[in-house]
Design an enzyme around this catalytic site. Structure first.
Site, PDB file in Angstrom:
ATOM      1  CG  ASN A 198      81.139  45.997  22.791  1.00 14.41           C
ATOM      2  OD1 ASN A 198      81.777  46.787  22.369  1.00 14.41           O
ATOM      3  ND2 ASN A 198      81.332  44.911  22.598  1.00 14.41           N
ATOM      4  N   GLY A 199      82.714  44.147  25.596  1.00  8.91           N
ATOM      5  CA  GLY A 199      83.669  43.551  25.551  1.00  8.91           C
ATOM      6  C   GLY A 199      84.234  42.428  26.659  1.00  8.91           C
TER       7      GLY A 199
ATOM      8  CB  CYS B  30      89.991  46.709  19.113  1.00 10.91           C
ATOM      9  SG  CYS B  30      89.643  45.051  17.937  1.00 10.91           S
TER      10      CYS B  30
ATOM     11  CB  SER C 277      83.496  42.221   5.283  1.00  9.63           C
ATOM     12  OG  SER C 277      84.200  40.584   4.874  1.00  9.63           O
TER      13      SER C 277
ATOM     14  N   GLY D  64      75.825  43.112  16.944  1.00  8.93           N
ATOM     15  CA  GLY D  64      75.253  41.933  17.221  1.00  8.93           C
ATOM     16  C   GLY D  64      74.657  41.730  16.580  1.00  8.93           C
TER      17      GLY D  64
ATOM     18  CB  CYS E 299      77.557  43.870  22.857  1.00  5.08           C
ATOM     19  SG  CYS E 299      77.915  41.933  23.398  1.00  5.08           S
TER      20      CYS E 299
ATOM     21  CE1 TYR F 162      83.552  41.518   8.718  1.00  2.00           C
ATOM     22  CE2 TYR F 162      83.547  41.012  11.377  1.00  2.00           C
ATOM     23  CZ  TYR F 162      82.771  40.955  10.160  1.00  2.00           C
ATOM     24  OH  TYR F 162      81.474  39.605  10.181  1.00  2.00           O
TER      25      TYR F 162
ATOM     26  CB  CYS G 219      94.207  38.886  16.883  1.00  2.00           C
ATOM     27  SG  CYS G 219      93.254  40.127  15.821  1.00  2.00           S
TER      28      CYS G 219
ATOM     29  CB  CYS H 144      95.252  45.518  21.129  1.00  2.00           C
ATOM     30  SG  CYS H 144      94.422  43.717  21.413  1.00  2.00           S
TER      31      CYS H 144
ATOM     32  CG  ASP I  19      87.059  38.536   2.764  1.00  2.47           C
ATOM     33  OD1 ASP I  19      86.461  40.221   2.934  1.00  2.47           O
ATOM     34  OD2 ASP I  19      86.983  37.399   3.226  1.00  2.47           O
ATOM     35  CG  ASP I  20      87.644  41.529   6.201  1.00  3.49           C
ATOM     36  OD1 ASP I  20      86.581  40.590   5.966  1.00  3.49           O
ATOM     37  OD2 ASP I  20      87.571  41.382   8.046  1.00  3.49           O
TER      38      ASP I  20
HETATM   39  P1  5GP Z   1      87.132  32.325   7.443  1.00  2.25           P
HETATM   40  O1  5GP Z   1      85.404  32.128   6.521  1.00  2.25           O
HETATM   41  O2  5GP Z   1      88.153  32.636   6.823  1.00  2.25           O
HETATM   42  O3  5GP Z   1      86.258  31.552   9.384  1.00  2.25           O
HETATM   43  O4  5GP Z   1      86.118  33.283   7.773  1.00  2.25           O
HETATM   44  C1  5GP Z   1      86.549  35.058   7.278  1.00  2.25           C
HETATM   45  C2  5GP Z   1      85.198  35.838   6.210  1.00  2.25           C
HETATM   46  O5  5GP Z   1      84.586  36.067   7.935  1.00  2.25           O
HETATM   47  C3  5GP Z   1      85.613  37.485   6.574  1.00  2.25           C
HETATM   48  O6  5GP Z   1      84.981  37.267   5.714  1.00  2.25           O
HETATM   49  C4  5GP Z   1      85.568  38.184   7.201  1.00  2.25           C
HETATM   50  O7  5GP Z   1      85.113  39.603   6.936  1.00  2.25           O
HETATM   51  C5  5GP Z   1      84.637  37.221   8.475  1.00  2.25           C
HETATM   52  N1  5GP Z   1      84.734  37.472   9.647  1.00  2.25           N
HETATM   53  C6  5GP Z   1      86.026  38.189  10.153  1.00  2.25           C
HETATM   54  N2  5GP Z   1      86.130  38.191  11.784  1.00  2.25           N
HETATM   55  C7  5GP Z   1      84.548  37.837  11.886  1.00  2.25           C
HETATM   56  C8  5GP Z   1      84.040  37.476  13.427  1.00  2.25           C
HETATM   57  O8  5GP Z   1      83.997  37.507  14.742  1.00  2.25           O
HETATM   58  N3  5GP Z   1      82.488  37.697  12.774  1.00  2.25           N
HETATM   59  C9  5GP Z   1      81.939  37.144  11.316  1.00  2.25           C
HETATM   60  N4  5GP Z   1      80.390  37.563  11.867  1.00  2.25           N
HETATM   61  N5  5GP Z   1      82.259  37.183  10.675  1.00  2.25           N
HETATM   62  C10 5GP Z   1      84.031  37.304  10.466  1.00  2.25           C
HETATM   63 MG    MG Z   2      83.821  38.939   4.578  1.00  3.55          MG
END
Ligand code: 5GP
Ligand code: MG
Length: 472
Positions: free
Chosen positions: A111-112, A247, A294, A39, A11, A253, A447, A444, A356-357
């Site tokens: 947030n957390g 984190c 992203s 959020g 959040c 991201y 993951c 951290c 991608d990130d």
């Molecule tokens: P995937 O399609 O592999 O499940 O998700 C990867 C994509 O989701 C990446 O482009 C990344 O930027 C985005 N992403 C990674 N973590 C999150 C998250 O926690 N929330 C959202 N909305 N997007 C995420």
């Molecule tokens: Mg993305």
């Protein structure tokens, strides 16, 4: 076991004190809009008048607030919240959470994720508290209210609360016109402090300060409580600092690219990560294409290091907004095609690197590789700015189930085969740590390493839950 429908929280929070009573609500509104990426489920603002007045609802900040209802909020002190959860959001989960206490109301924004919530709730139920929402902030507010009853002292109550909580938390708190910002002893989620012309602000990210033209003073320290007063900021190191555990995924991201966390500009971190990924996984190619939005900063870093031009070969439809959760794979495919569309004329016959990130379940990257292949690319190489995600996050990120991670128990070759790319390369853990520029022991990385900075009770259960569908 954690509640099956417990929303995972990522959040944004803000707290403001301003000399000008008519400004605080609009300051909070603009700060929340700047934090909207943290959020999109709900938004709320609580302001201290004679009593605390709180407006909150499901929806984006600009959906929830308008001139009419903002005008109803009057006061010099207030807090705000944007809420992120998946699927299960209910209007009553919107924050700030407001409850009465022996000496005036409390409004709380969080947030957390508190990992010992169940234990705390058990204790509170024994003391006669009834949980209407079952949410963490409800438990926190009861702990504060009980302690205030005992001691009449909000600071003592905050100290007791911090001693009881285990997990990640950045809180903003409003009580009798006083505004506090609170950061957990590990500093897992971000929180920073700023000075405005007519007051002070504490917020999840510096972009919320920028929009208010506030000067960024510093990050709130691990275990620190800051009180915003009209004269200045009063700091208290409320609990002993633990080892830090910021984190790392905030840098990869979550945070906005124009934010500065712990002195590091996020855009530069991502560029460095892209460059490092190029060093670790070089490839002969004609074009680098970011996966919007992203992957963009990483792609620029990658392109620069490889000396291969970066172009926008994928266009994102920015008006789609939130995709509602698609029930089946077929509609999910359409949803990704609707959002990101390749430009065949610039891709045809080219060897492209898609950057991608992160890859979570792999839906995005797999669909995009297919679409880019269909658009006539000769070779497709995937490069990713975070190491393979393999373990759930219990501290604020929506990743809960090992089985749903594309990289779960797979070799790089198996991942490549699944995505149908010609090659896949992830940045190493040390690579991303170097790019962030914070010592590994102060981050951290749960993951990506499966090693968490604190004991996670539910980790023992290795609970099963489906991953939510992601936005981008
Ligand atoms: P995937 O399609 O592999 O499940 O998700 C990867 C994509 O989701 C990446 O482009 C990344 O930027 C985005 N992403 C990674 N973590 C999150 C998250 O926690 N929330 C959202 N909305 N997007 C995420
Ligand atoms: Mg993305």
């Amino acid at each position: 076991m954690p509640d099956a429908d417990k929303p995972r929280e990522k959040c944004g929070v803000v707290g403001i004190i301003s000399e000008n009573g008519s400004h605080a609500p609009s300051y909070l509104y603009f700060a929340l809009r700047a934090l909207q990426h943290r959020g999109q489920e709900s938004a709320g603002i609580a302001v201290q008048g004679k009593n605390i007045k709180c407006i909150k609802h499901l929806g984006l900040v600009s959906d929830v607030f308008n001139t009419k209802n903002l005008n109803k909020l009057k006061g010099k002190a207030g807090i705000g919240h944007v809420y992120y959860s998946q699927k299960l959001s209910k209007p009553e989960n919107a924050q700030p959470h407001v409850i009465p206490t022996a000496i005036g109301e409390i409004a709380l924004a969080h947030n957390g994720v508190i990992v010992n919530t169940e234990e705390l709730k058990r204790e509170l139920r024994i003391r006669g508290h009834v949980f209407l929402k079952g949410a963490e902030e409800e438990a926190m507010a009861y702990i504060l209210a009980d302690e205030i009853q005992r001691s009449d002292d909000i600071l003592k109550a905050i100290k007791v609360l911090m001693r009881k909580l285990n997990g990640s938390y950045c809180l903003t708190l409003l009580h009798n016109g006083r505004v506090f910002g609170i950061r957990d002893p590990y500093g897992i989620r971000p929180l920073c402090l700023g000075e405005m012309k007519d007051g002070f602000v504490v917020a999840s990210e510096s972009v919320a300060l920028d929009v208010l033209n506030a000067k960024v003073l510093r990050d709130v320290e691990c275990g620190e409580v800051v009180e915003l007063t009209r004269e200045g900021v009063v700091s208290r190191q409320m609990v002993k600092k633990s080892h830090k555990a910021h984190c790392f995924f905030e840098y990869v991201y979550f945070a906005r690219a124009d934010s500065v966390l712990e002195g590091r500009n996020i855009y530069e971190v991502r560029q460095r990560a892209g460059a490092r990924c190029a060093e670790e996984h070089p490839v002969d190619a004609d074009l680098v294409i970011p996966i919007p939005d992203s992957g963009r900063s990483h792609a620029y870093g990658f392109s620069h290091k490889m000396n291969v031009p970066v172009i926008e070969g994928l266009m994102k439809n920015r008006y789609i907004g939130r995709t509602f959760i698609m029930p089946d794979q077929k509609s999910r495919d359409i949803s990704i095609r609707e959002k990101v569309n390749p430009i065949p004329d610039v891709i045809r016959g080219k060897r492209v690197v898609l950057v991608d990130d992160s890859i979570v379940r792999g839906t995005t990257i797999t669909r995009i590789v297919q679409a880019v292949r269909d658009a006539g690319a000769k070779e497709i190489h995937v490069r990713i700015g975070s190491p393979p995600l393999i373990a759930p996050c219990y501290l604020g990120i929506d990743m809960e189930n090992r089985e749903q991670f594309l990289a779960n128990e797979k070799t790089i070759e198996e991942i490549r085969a699944e995505t149908t790319a010609d090659s896949v390369g992830y940045i190493s853990v040390d690579g991303v740590v170097d790019a962030i520029g914070i010592p590994k022991e102060d981050l951290c990385l749960g993951c990506v390493t499966d090693k968490y900075p604190l004991d996670i009770p539910c980790e023992m259960h290795r609970f099963q839950k489906t991953l939510p569908d992601y936005e981008e």
